[in-house]
Each structure stands twice: as C-alpha cells, then as structure tokens.
Design an enzyme around this catalytic site. Structure first.
Site, PDB file in Angstrom:
ATOM      1  N   ARG A 119       0.895  -1.170   0.000  1.00 12.80           N
ATOM      2  CA  ARG A 119       0.000   0.000   0.000  1.00 12.80           C
ATOM      3  C   ARG A 119       0.924   1.208   0.000  1.00 12.80           C
ATOM      4  NH1 ARG A 119      -5.345   1.145   3.550  1.00 12.80           N
ATOM      5  NH2 ARG A 119      -6.096  -0.193   1.884  1.00 12.80           N
ATOM      6  N   CYS A 144     -16.393   0.987   0.792  1.00 18.02           N
ATOM      7  CA  CYS A 144     -15.177   0.213   1.090  1.00 18.02           C
ATOM      8  C   CYS A 144     -14.740   0.355   2.545  1.00 18.02           C
ATOM      9  CB  CYS A 144     -14.051   0.636   0.152  1.00 18.02           C
ATOM     10  SG  CYS A 144     -13.531   2.356   0.380  1.00 18.02           S
ATOM     11  N   ASP A 159     -17.494   6.680  -1.344  1.00 16.61           N
ATOM     12  CA  ASP A 159     -16.288   6.560  -0.519  1.00 16.61           C
ATOM     13  C   ASP A 159     -16.055   7.910   0.148  1.00 16.61           C
ATOM     14  OD1 ASP A 159     -13.880   5.657   0.577  1.00 16.61           O
ATOM     15  OD2 ASP A 159     -12.743   5.829  -1.289  1.00 16.61           O
ATOM     16  N   ARG A 207     -13.114  -9.199   1.336  1.00 16.14           N
ATOM     17  CA  ARG A 207     -11.717  -8.860   1.054  1.00 16.14           C
ATOM     18  C   ARG A 207     -10.845 -10.095   1.301  1.00 16.14           C
ATOM     19  NH1 ARG A 207     -10.001  -3.543   1.481  1.00 16.14           N
ATOM     20  NH2 ARG A 207      -8.042  -4.399   0.722  1.00 16.14           N
ATOM     21  N   GLN A 258     -10.110  -4.166  -3.519  1.00 10.06           N
ATOM     22  CA  GLN A 258     -11.408  -3.740  -2.977  1.00 10.06           C
ATOM     23  C   GLN A 258     -12.534  -4.047  -3.968  1.00 10.06           C
ATOM     24  OE1 GLN A 258     -12.095  -2.056   0.143  1.00 10.06           O
ATOM     25  NE2 GLN A 258     -14.082  -2.808  -0.525  1.00 10.06           N
ATOM     26  N   HIS A 266      -7.453   0.839  -6.355  1.00  6.37           N
ATOM     27  CA  HIS A 266      -7.634  -0.082  -5.218  1.00  6.37           C
ATOM     28  C   HIS A 266      -8.312  -1.350  -5.746  1.00  6.37           C
ATOM     29  CE1 HIS A 266      -7.773  -1.424  -1.223  1.00  6.37           C
ATOM     30  NE2 HIS A 266      -8.698  -0.655  -0.697  1.00  6.37           N
TER      31      HIS A 266
HETATM   32  N1   CP Z   1     -11.134  -0.562   2.524  1.00  6.42           N
HETATM   33  C1   CP Z   1      -9.877  -0.614   2.921  1.00  6.42           C
HETATM   34  O1   CP Z   1      -8.940  -0.795   2.135  1.00  6.42           O
HETATM   35  O2   CP Z   1      -9.729  -0.489   4.279  1.00  6.42           O
HETATM   36  P1   CP Z   1      -8.385  -0.275   5.070  1.00  6.42           P
HETATM   37  O3   CP Z   1      -7.877   1.106   4.741  1.00  6.42           O
HETATM   38  O4   CP Z   1      -8.770  -0.411   6.510  1.00  6.42           O
HETATM   39  O5   CP Z   1      -7.382  -1.310   4.663  1.00  6.42           O
HETATM   40  N1  NVA Z   2     -10.153   6.400  -1.102  1.00  9.12           N
HETATM   41  C1  NVA Z   2      -9.760   5.944   0.198  1.00  9.12           C
HETATM   42  C2  NVA Z   2      -9.902   4.464   0.302  1.00  9.12           C
HETATM   43  C3  NVA Z   2      -9.573   3.897   1.643  1.00  9.12           C
HETATM   44  C4  NVA Z   2      -9.685   2.414   1.697  1.00  9.12           C
HETATM   45  C5  NVA Z   2      -8.337   6.365   0.474  1.00  9.12           C
HETATM   46  O1  NVA Z   2      -7.480   6.234  -0.421  1.00  9.12           O
HETATM   47  O2  NVA Z   2      -8.065   6.827   1.581  1.00  9.12           O
END
Ligand code: CP
Ligand code: NVA
Length: 323
Positions: A129, A280, A240, A308, A159, A156
């Site tokens: 990430r 998400c 989101d 997930r 997701q 992502h």
């Molecule tokens: N939806 C998602 O990716 O959650 P986290 O940021 O908790 O991993």
């Molecule tokens: N769009 C959000 C998704 C989190 C899972 C972010 O990038 O923070």
C-alpha cells in the site's frame, strides 16, 4: 487435491528484464490493476474466491500456499487490508511479515528497486500500500516475487474484486447490474471503472463537474453531474470518503462541492427497489453517506469487508499460477 505452483529455479536473465523472466520462468503474475487482466482471468479469480469462502465455512480448503512468505508493505494506514491479507495467507498455509513504510528504510528513501531486489530474496509474494502508483510499478518491475496492489493514490483493485463478489452474492451476475458511484473521483472509483470496462457491466459515475478528474472513456461507463439521474434504476449505489489518505482533511472547498453528492435516504430511494449500498470503509457518517443508509437494511458493508479476505486469497493463489 491441492495443486502446487510450478517450481522452476529463478535464473537471472542476461538483459535483466525481471518481469519477463518472472512470467516465463516462475509463471508468477502481479496483480496491480484490474485493467491489466482479461475478463476470463478476473472471472477465474471471482469464482475461486466464492469457492474458497464456501469451503472455509464447511469442510475447509487446501493450504494452497503452504510455506509461502508474504511481505506486506504499508506506507499508509489500514485495518481491513492488513488483517485480511494476514489472515488470508495464514489460512492458505503461509505467513505474513508486516513492514511499515515509516519504520523501514523505504521511509528514508531507499529506492523501490532495491527494496524489490532484497525482499524477493526473502519472501515469495509482496503486497504494498503506497502513495504513487509509480512506486508499485517500480517494485513489480524489479521483484522476482509477485506484487499485489493493496491501494495506491491511483487505484484499489482488491477492494473492487471483493465488492463484485458481494454484489454477485446478493444480486447475481455483475453483468446484469447497474452500478452507480456517487462522490469523489478517487482510487476506488478508478478501479470500478477498470472493472466495468473489462467485465462489461454498466457503471454510472456522478462526480461534481468542478472537481478535476481525467475521464476514462469506456462504452460501459457514463458520467453524470447530477446524482439523481445517475442513481435511477441502479441496483448498487456506492461511495467513498470525500478525503482520501494523504489528502488535505481541511479542504472545505472540496467538501462543499461534494455536499450534494451525499448518499442519503432521498437519493437512495430513487434507485431500484432491490438496490444495495456498498462502501469500502472507513466511512464518515454524515458526510458522504447518512447513518440511515449505511446502517440500513440494504447496506452490505460488512459482507463487503469480509469478502476482502476471500477475494485476496484467490488473488494470491492466482499470482502463483495455481488457478
Ligand atoms: N477498505 C480498505 O482498504 O480499508 P483499510 O484502509 O482499513 O485497509
Ligand atoms: N479512497 C480511500 C480508500 C480507503 C480504503 C483512500 O485512499 O483513503
């Protein structure tokens, strides 16, 4: 009986084109974007995820990745991604190693190229990430181990695989659904667009006109500035957070632009009667969605989070060429 990954010794090529060798010698595959995969591969992963889930809840499933080491690099916060990947690799018979960006040499600027070269001498698969999408591209280019995108500023994909799985559990084949995204144009939205393009379902995207974004053109994606038009007959409404990780939390201008894009009871009532709500998570109740919608009967946010685990296990197994 469990199939095993093809085992061939890694031989460094004369031209050092690691990605080419990774594919030809080890048959390992990266999972970086949904747009990189063909429809049949995406379908294979989704169907395998469903099989893993069902077997886990009944007789159990084989330890497809017994003894495999997964490195999980996090340069941003996480709850779901971290826990679901760690539990997932354990259920597959492997082991997870958590690496914090800030507390590793990545945080001091060690190039992704060197991180890739080193980690792929220790581990069998890497999930990252990170902020810049180029980081994961560079990591994948130089890693002998398969690399999975656990979120970047751009996309992502894990997701959306879990989201599609959830939709198919509740409503049936994704191709028959009309999905509406309302709110910010971000990494999650982009992966939705990639999925609509590859899997051939209709996606309506409703984001404020004054919010700058690059329109991805696809015959399956329609853009609407008015959310009321976008949600008409939708079988899924999803949104989101208005402020993603790494962005300015105090961006009042952006929040003002997004206010009419809140998913509330009134907007939700314009969708199909069977419509479900997905997010998400993490969510900001009272901003992008109201409590009555996200905590209502048509919300499947916890199934989505649960999936997930299953979707990512299928992705990891796919990365080794076992499915
Ligand atoms: N939806 C998602 O990716 O959650 P986290 O940021 O908790 O991993
Ligand atoms: N769009 C959000 C998704 C989190 C899972 C972010 O990038 O923070």
């Amino acid at each position: 009986m469990a199939k095993t990954a093809p085992k061939k010794p890694f031989v460094k090529p004369a031209n050092s084109n690691i990605s080419a060798v990774k594919r030809s010698a080890n048959k390992n595959r990266d999972f970086i974007d949904i747009s990189d995969l063909e429809e049949n591969e995406l379908r294979k992963i989704l169907d395998f995820a469903k099989e893993l889930k069902s077997k886990l809840k009944t007789s159990g499933h084989p330890r497809y990745l017994a003894g495999k080491q997964l490195a999980m690099i996090f340069e941003k916060e996480s709850t779901r991604t971290r826990v679901s990947f760690e539990v997932g690799i354990n259920q597959l018979g492997g082991n997870a190693i958590f690496i914090s960006g800030a507390q590793s040499q990545i945080g001091r600027g060690e190039p992704m190229k060197d991180t890739a070269g080193v980690l792929s001498r220790y581990v069998d698969i890497i999930m990252i990430r990170t902020f810049r999408h180029e980081n994961i591209k560079e990591l994948a280019e130089h890693s002998v181990a398969p690399v999975i995108n656990g979120l970047t500023d751009y996309s992502h994909p894990c997701q959306i695989m879990a989201d599609i799985m959830t939709i198919e559990e509740q409503l049936g084949n994704i191709k028959k659904q009309k999905i509406t995204w309302v709110g910010d144009y971000n990494n999650v939205c982009r992966s939705w667009i990639h999925a609509a393009d590859k899997l051939g379902f209709q996606l309506n995207v409703s984001v404020p006109e004054n919010l700058k974004f690059e329109k991805f053109e696809s015959k399956n994606v329609k853009y609407y500035s008015k959310p009321e038009q976008a949600v008409k007959d939708a079988t899924v409404i999803t949104t989101d957070t208005w402020v993603s990780m790494g962005e300015n939390e105090e961006d009042k201008e952006k929040k003002k632009l997004l206010k009419p894009y809140q998913v509330n009871k009134k907007l939700f009532s314009l969708a199909d009667k069977k419509a479900i709500f997905l997010h998400c998570l993490p969510a900001h109740r009272g901003e992008e969605v109201t409590e009555e919608v996200i905590d209502g009967k048509r919300s499947f946010i916890y199934d989505e989070a649960e999936n997930r685990l299953h979707a990512q296990k299928a992705i990891m197994v796919w990365c080794f060429g076992i499915i």
